[in-house]
Scaffold this active site. Structure first.
Site, PDB file in Angstrom:
ATOM      1  N   ASP A   3       0.832  -1.227   0.000  1.00 54.20           N
ATOM      2  CA  ASP A   3       0.000   0.000   0.000  1.00 54.20           C
ATOM      3  C   ASP A   3       0.855   1.260   0.000  1.00 54.20           C
ATOM      4  O   ASP A   3       0.409   2.330  -0.404  1.00 54.20           O
ATOM      5  CB  ASP A   3      -0.863   0.034   1.260  1.00 54.20           C
ATOM      6  CG  ASP A   3      -1.750  -1.195   1.332  1.00 54.20           C
ATOM      7  OD1 ASP A   3      -1.944  -1.844   0.275  1.00 54.20           O
ATOM      8  OD2 ASP A   3      -2.248  -1.503   2.424  1.00 54.20           O
ATOM      9  N   ASP A  23      14.856  -7.153  18.929  1.00 55.29           N
ATOM     10  CA  ASP A  23      13.889  -7.315  20.030  1.00 55.29           C
ATOM     11  C   ASP A  23      12.468  -7.289  19.469  1.00 55.29           C
ATOM     12  O   ASP A  23      11.602  -8.039  19.878  1.00 55.29           O
ATOM     13  CB  ASP A  23      14.061  -6.174  21.040  1.00 55.29           C
ATOM     14  CG  ASP A  23      15.462  -6.176  21.646  1.00 55.29           C
ATOM     15  OD1 ASP A  23      15.890  -7.256  22.113  1.00 55.29           O
ATOM     16  OD2 ASP A  23      16.132  -5.120  21.583  1.00 55.29           O
ATOM     17  N   HIS A  33      -1.874  -6.479  15.775  1.00 58.02           N
ATOM     18  CA  HIS A  33      -1.725  -6.841  17.175  1.00 58.02           C
ATOM     19  C   HIS A  33      -0.237  -6.901  17.505  1.00 58.02           C
ATOM     20  O   HIS A  33       0.606  -6.883  16.592  1.00 58.02           O
ATOM     21  CB  HIS A  33      -2.446  -8.150  17.527  1.00 58.02           C
ATOM     22  CG  HIS A  33      -2.015  -9.336  16.700  1.00 58.02           C
ATOM     23  ND1 HIS A  33      -2.912 -10.288  16.258  1.00 58.02           N
ATOM     24  CD2 HIS A  33      -0.799  -9.737  16.262  1.00 58.02           C
ATOM     25  CE1 HIS A  33      -2.255 -11.220  15.576  1.00 58.02           C
ATOM     26  NE2 HIS A  33      -0.985 -10.905  15.551  1.00 58.02           N
ATOM     27  N   HIS A  38       0.321   2.686  18.402  1.00 55.49           N
ATOM     28  CA  HIS A  38      -0.516   1.949  19.385  1.00 55.49           C
ATOM     29  C   HIS A  38       0.104   0.581  19.657  1.00 55.49           C
ATOM     30  O   HIS A  38       0.290   0.171  20.810  1.00 55.49           O
ATOM     31  CB  HIS A  38      -1.933   1.798  18.832  1.00 55.49           C
ATOM     32  CG  HIS A  38      -2.829   0.922  19.668  1.00 55.49           C
ATOM     33  ND1 HIS A  38      -3.768   1.429  20.539  1.00 55.49           N
ATOM     34  CD2 HIS A  38      -2.910  -0.431  19.769  1.00 55.49           C
ATOM     35  CE1 HIS A  38      -4.384   0.424  21.149  1.00 55.49           C
ATOM     36  NE2 HIS A  38      -3.887  -0.727  20.702  1.00 55.49           N
ATOM     37  N   GLU A  39       0.432  -0.172  18.592  1.00 57.17           N
ATOM     38  CA  GLU A  39       0.960  -1.526  18.786  1.00 57.17           C
ATOM     39  C   GLU A  39       2.290  -1.511  19.532  1.00 57.17           C
ATOM     40  O   GLU A  39       2.545  -2.376  20.384  1.00 57.17           O
ATOM     41  CB  GLU A  39       1.104  -2.241  17.439  1.00 57.17           C
ATOM     42  CG  GLU A  39      -0.189  -2.420  16.686  1.00 57.17           C
ATOM     43  CD  GLU A  39      -1.281  -3.097  17.541  1.00 57.17           C
ATOM     44  OE1 GLU A  39      -2.471  -2.761  17.354  1.00 57.17           O
ATOM     45  OE2 GLU A  39      -0.945  -3.917  18.414  1.00 57.17           O
ATOM     46  N   HIS A  76       1.972  -1.748  23.129  1.00 55.63           N
ATOM     47  CA  HIS A  76       1.910  -3.137  23.637  1.00 55.63           C
ATOM     48  C   HIS A  76       3.303  -3.753  23.656  1.00 55.63           C
ATOM     49  O   HIS A  76       3.662  -4.427  24.626  1.00 55.63           O
ATOM     50  CB  HIS A  76       1.016  -3.982  22.724  1.00 55.63           C
ATOM     51  CG  HIS A  76      -0.440  -3.635  22.772  1.00 55.63           C
ATOM     52  ND1 HIS A  76      -1.148  -3.568  23.943  1.00 55.63           N
ATOM     53  CD2 HIS A  76      -1.301  -3.306  21.784  1.00 55.63           C
ATOM     54  CE1 HIS A  76      -2.413  -3.236  23.674  1.00 55.63           C
ATOM     55  NE2 HIS A  76      -2.535  -3.088  22.386  1.00 55.63           N
ATOM     56  N   HIS A 124      -4.528  -2.110  27.032  1.00 57.19           N
ATOM     57  CA  HIS A 124      -5.479  -1.120  26.529  1.00 57.19           C
ATOM     58  C   HIS A 124      -5.944  -0.200  27.652  1.00 57.19           C
ATOM     59  O   HIS A 124      -6.115  -0.626  28.781  1.00 57.19           O
ATOM     60  CB  HIS A 124      -6.669  -1.800  25.880  1.00 57.19           C
ATOM     61  CG  HIS A 124      -6.337  -2.335  24.522  1.00 57.19           C
ATOM     62  ND1 HIS A 124      -6.920  -3.450  23.977  1.00 57.19           N
ATOM     63  CD2 HIS A 124      -5.444  -1.892  23.607  1.00 57.19           C
ATOM     64  CE1 HIS A 124      -6.423  -3.689  22.780  1.00 57.19           C
ATOM     65  NE2 HIS A 124      -5.507  -2.756  22.526  1.00 57.19           N
ATOM     66  N   ALA A 130     -23.090  24.770  18.241  1.00 60.88           N
ATOM     67  CA  ALA A 130     -23.735  23.710  17.462  1.00 60.88           C
ATOM     68  C   ALA A 130     -25.242  23.844  17.633  1.00 60.88           C
ATOM     69  O   ALA A 130     -25.715  24.317  18.671  1.00 60.88           O
ATOM     70  CB  ALA A 130     -23.290  22.338  17.965  1.00 60.88           C
TER      71      ALA A 130
END
Lengths: 82, 371
Positions: B25, B58, B83, B119-120, B123, B129, B237
């Site tokens: 991509d 690592d 993940h 984000h990953e 972990h 999370h 709004a």
């Protein structure tokens, strides 16, 4: 006016169960006796709803299904030994 | 924030990574830049340092489809995007990306690889999370502009609970880290409030609280999760139930959505609502269902626009205190609900009858947020 709850399709329920299995360590009750009270599925739904700040209904309502349908990370939301 | 486990962290600060393969991509350079930038998000606030190696690393980064060598197959487009594994030998720390997703460098047409990777890698470094909807470690993907992305405070607190702060001091001292507002904070001043199809939406920063019609429990989320392309830190709004549209205002621009879908041709200038050029921004807006007119508040003036005639009503603008004498200061938000106007000014909310303009009650700012 009595507003009927939207019908859940079987596919929705399968999707929800798989979601709860993957991210909230849901395990179906095996064996012949299911304890009275809240079903394991409903309990896990409550756990998931609390995690995401949704209203805690224990039911597969539209907000819950909508949250489950959002693109996300594949790591479980609750710690599992895996 | 949440951590994976007490000692599930790296016992060293210098970590190595290797990119095993590439997604079609994006260009190789874009992927490498995205991965490096994602690691630097964490390096900026900790002693951790990352270097790219060809020997055994690592952290391995790989793109894989369905079954890709571990016990957690991916699921095709959307759904699970990626993940990663908690720190440890072997697969520990590795981050896997679902190659069936469309990853992009910064476009909203797909999933921004930098955001997913950052984000990953949380972990990979030992975070679990977070339940904070504004956190990077919240499980659901939300688009942010990668060029202006700043790691939120919840994530900084999390990673520093494992590794401590960056000994070299903050890399970008001028930056304020995004925090997540608390609905029950008595000092909370809302940016705007509107109804939409029977629900209520309360805006603050890049967040909103949505209060469903059949529940009094507001649910916090990011504005971007509801209205793609909507501004943050909005000024006002309102909903026009007749046209089933909600309008969000910021500075001299207005965005329109039908439900959650953007209306083409927007954003437009607020002159669309008859507001003169002298009005640089508005503070609040309220749609009067009875008359079909919109009340705009700007500074100490109010403007009333007739949506049907597309004109500003005669006698407007006029001072706010000529109609609402009890409101001492600036109006910060306003909406109509069941025939009452709720006008926020700082930390209090005035409840007026729309018909008689008589003040009924003085309420707390978070009256509808059920604290």
């Amino acid at each position: 006016l009595c507003v009927p709850l939207p019908q859940r399709t079987n596919l929705d329920e399968q999707f929800a169960e798989k979601y709860l299995r993957t991210f909230f360590n849901f395990k179906e009750e095996n064996g012949s006796v299911v304890r009275r009270g809240i079903s394991p599925l409903s309990q896990k739904l409550r756990e998931m709803q609390e995690f995401f700040g949704l209203e805690i209904t224990g039911r597969l309502d539209s907000d819950t299904l909508k949250m489950m349908s959002k693109p996300r990370c594949g790591v479980p939301d609750i710690k599992t030994s895996a | 924030y949440s951590i994976s486990g007490n000692d599930l962290k790296w016992k060293k600060n210098h970590l190595t990574y290797r990119i095993e393969n590439y997604s079609p991509d994006m260009s190789v350079a874009e992927i490498e830049q995205s991965i490096d930038k994602a690691l630097q998000v964490w390096a900026k606030v900790t002693p951790l340092r990352f270097s790219k190696v060809s020997s055994d690393p690592d952290i391995k980064v790989l793109f894989g489809g369905q079954y890709h060598g571990d016990s957690y197959p991916f699921d095709g487009p959307d759904g699970t995007l990626a993940h990663a594994f908690a720190p440890g030998p072997g697969i520990g720390g590795d981050a896997h990306f679902d190659e069936d997703e469309l990853f992009t460098f910064r476009s909203q047409k797909g999933y921004v690889l930098f955001l997913v990777a950052a984000h990953e890698f949380g972990h990979s470094l030992g975070l679990s999370h977070s339940q904070d909807p504004g956190a990077l470690m919240f499980p659901v993907y939300t688009f942010h502009d990668p060029d202006t992305f700043v790691l939120p405070q919840d994530d900084v607190s999390g990673i520093q609970s494992l590794y401590g702060p960056n000994p070299e001091g903050p890399v970008d001292p001028g930056v304020t880290r995004p925090t997540t507002p608390d609905a029950c904070d008595s000092d909370l001043v809302l940016d705007a409030v509107t109804t939409l199809r029977g629900e209520m939406y309360f805006f603050k920063g890049r967040f909103l609280w949505r209060r469903p019609s059949q529940s009094d429990l507001p649910q916090q989320s990011l504005i971007a999760n509801f209205w793609r392309g909507a501004p943050v830190n909005i000024d006002a709004a309102f909903e026009n139930p007749e046209s089933d549209r909600v309008f969000l205002f910021k500075d001299r621009q207005v965005w329109a959505f039908r439900g959650y879908d953007p209306v083409s041709g927007y954003p437009k200038s607020i002159s669309t609502f008859g507001l003169p050029m002298t009005v640089r921004k508005i503070d609040a807006a309220l749609y009067d269902e009875q008359s079909g007119k919109i009340l705009f508040f700007a500074g100490n003036m109010q403007y009333r626009y007739d949506e049907a005639k597309k004109t500003m009503d005669e006698g407007f603008p006029k001072r706010i205190d000529l109609t609402f004498p009890d409101i001492p200061g600036k109006v910060t938000a306003a909406f109509e609900y069941r025939g009452f106007a709720y006008i926020y000014s700082g930390r209090v909310m005035f409840e007026y009858s729309m018909g008689s303009k008589r003040l009924f009650r003085l309420l707390d700012n978070n009256y509808f947020l059920t604290c």
